[in-house]
Structure formats: structure tokens, C-alpha cells
Design a protein around this motif. Structure first.
Motif: not given
Length: 87
Positions: A46-54
Motif C-alpha cells: 500500500w505504501i509502495s503504491e502511494i509512493e509510486n503514484g499508482r
């Protein structure tokens, strides 16, 4: 239809920029992505998706996340507003 595509592109750019800002804030702390996810009660992906703009983030979750990073929400929103004015 053309206007919707333009708006979708603008939103995509803003989400990516928001993600970059959030990643920079996290990296300015001693926290790893996994530690933030655990503190926040979310998954690392979830954090990764937020940080990658997805993926977008609710305003409440955004405030909580910025609080974890001990950052200033006002500075964050000013940067987002500036980016909005540019695109």
C-alpha cells in the motif's frame, strides 16, 4: 472525451508527484517502508503504491502519514498546489 483524458493525465501527474514527496519525506526519517506500513496499520505494498503514484490516498490517511514523518502538512500542500498550477 478529450477533456477527460487531459484531466486523467493531470491527476496521474499529481499522484506521481505526491508519491515522490511522500517518499522523500519517508527517506528523511529513519523509517523503512515496512516500518511505516506497520506503524500505519497498512501493508508495505500500500505504501509502495502511494509512493509510486499508482494509488490515491484519502486526506485523513495523508495527514496521518505526514504526521508519522513529523512533517508540515502546510508545506506539503503548498508543494502540491504549486505543481497543480504548473500543469
Amino acid at each position: 472525451m478529450k477533456n477527460k483524458k487531459i484531466e486523467d493525465e493531470k491527476q496521474s501527474k499529481l499522484l506521481k508527484y505526491q508519491g515522490v514527496l511522500l517518499r522523500d519525506l519517508r527517506k528523511a526519517t529513519p523509517y523503512t517502508m515496512e516500518e511505516v506500513a506497520n506503524l500505519f496499520g497498512k501493508t508495505k505494498s500500500w505504501i509502495s503504491e502511494i509512493e509510486n503514484g499508482r494509488n490515491n490516498i484519502s486526506s485523513i490517511d495523508l495527514i496521518k502519514l505526514i504526521s508519522i514523518y513529523d512533517a508540515d502538512i502546510g508545506d506539503f500542500t503548498k508543494k502540491i498546489q504549486k505543481k497543480m498550477d504548473e500543469i
